[in-house]
Design a protein around this motif. Sequence first.
Motif, short mmCIF file in Angstrom:
data_model
loop_
_atom_site.label_atom_id
_atom_site.label_comp_id
_atom_site.label_asym_id
_atom_site.label_seq_id
_atom_site.Cartn_x
_atom_site.Cartn_y
_atom_site.Cartn_z
N PRO A 24 46.61 37.56 34.95
CA PRO A 24 46.36 36.77 36.16
C PRO A 24 44.91 36.28 36.22
O PRO A 24 43.99 36.97 35.78
CB PRO A 24 46.65 37.75 37.29
CG PRO A 24 46.53 39.09 36.70
CD PRO A 24 46.86 38.96 35.24
N LEU A 26 41.76 35.64 38.37
CA LEU A 26 41.24 36.23 39.60
C LEU A 26 40.22 35.30 40.24
O LEU A 26 39.32 34.80 39.58
CB LEU A 26 40.60 37.59 39.32
CG LEU A 26 41.49 38.62 38.64
CD1 LEU A 26 40.72 39.91 38.41
CD2 LEU A 26 42.73 38.88 39.46
N ARG A 27 40.35 35.09 41.51
CA ARG A 27 39.39 34.28 42.26
C ARG A 27 38.37 35.18 42.94
O ARG A 27 38.64 36.33 43.25
CB ARG A 27 40.12 33.45 43.31
CG ARG A 27 41.08 32.44 42.71
CD ARG A 27 41.59 31.52 43.79
NE ARG A 27 42.57 30.60 43.26
CZ ARG A 27 42.27 29.48 42.64
NH1 ARG A 27 41.02 29.14 42.45
NH2 ARG A 27 43.21 28.68 42.18
N SER A 30 38.96 38.01 45.81
CA SER A 30 40.32 38.54 45.82
C SER A 30 40.27 40.05 45.66
O SER A 30 39.34 40.61 45.08
CB SER A 30 41.16 37.92 44.70
OG SER A 30 40.75 38.40 43.45
N ALA A 31 41.26 40.73 46.17
CA ALA A 31 41.31 42.18 46.11
C ALA A 31 42.15 42.65 44.93
O ALA A 31 42.67 43.76 44.95
CB ALA A 31 41.87 42.72 47.42
N ARG A 32 42.28 41.85 43.91
CA ARG A 32 43.08 42.20 42.75
C ARG A 32 42.17 42.65 41.62
O ARG A 32 40.98 42.40 41.62
CB ARG A 32 43.91 41.00 42.30
CG ARG A 32 44.90 40.54 43.36
CD ARG A 32 45.64 39.32 42.94
NE ARG A 32 46.48 39.62 41.78
CZ ARG A 32 47.14 38.70 41.11
NH1 ARG A 32 47.05 37.44 41.44
NH2 ARG A 32 47.88 39.03 40.08
N SER A 33 42.76 43.31 40.64
CA SER A 33 42.02 43.72 39.46
C SER A 33 42.92 43.58 38.24
O SER A 33 44.14 43.52 38.36
CB SER A 33 41.51 45.16 39.59
OG SER A 33 42.60 46.05 39.64
N VAL A 34 42.28 43.56 37.08
CA VAL A 34 43.00 43.48 35.81
C VAL A 34 42.46 44.59 34.92
O VAL A 34 41.24 44.73 34.78
CB VAL A 34 42.80 42.11 35.13
CG1 VAL A 34 43.45 42.08 33.76
CG2 VAL A 34 43.35 41.00 36.00
N ASN A 35 43.34 45.36 34.34
CA ASN A 35 42.96 46.41 33.40
C ASN A 35 43.42 46.01 32.02
O ASN A 35 44.60 45.69 31.82
CB ASN A 35 43.58 47.75 33.78
CG ASN A 35 43.05 48.27 35.09
OD1 ASN A 35 41.85 48.27 35.32
ND2 ASN A 35 43.95 48.69 35.96
N SER A 62 44.46 26.59 37.86
CA SER A 62 43.53 27.05 38.86
C SER A 62 42.73 25.96 39.53
O SER A 62 42.27 26.13 40.64
CB SER A 62 42.54 28.01 38.21
OG SER A 62 41.72 27.27 37.32
#
Length: 86
Positions: A24, A26-27, A30-35, A62
């Motif tokens: 994904p 990420l902007r 944003s409250a997301r994360s990538v591992n 995007s």
Amino acid sequence: FWSTLPHMVKLALALPALCSTPIPLLRAGSARSVNLTALQCASLLANAFFCTFPAAAAREQSGRFPSFNFVGLFEADEGVDRSPRA
């Protein structure tokens, strides 16, 4: 060269197996994360080195993300003095 480049090619070709789902974008805020594993990161960097990512794909998805390819590192800048330094 003879050991590093073939290893980079293998890493680049392994990307579909290492990243079976899209990563994904990420902007900011944003409250997301990538591992990602070290091997996934190495494969992504190898693909960036070989400029295998379509430049338009990130912008279409995007609207603002820059290209992930290393093409800018490989381009010559005619305004830069490349003469050897004493």
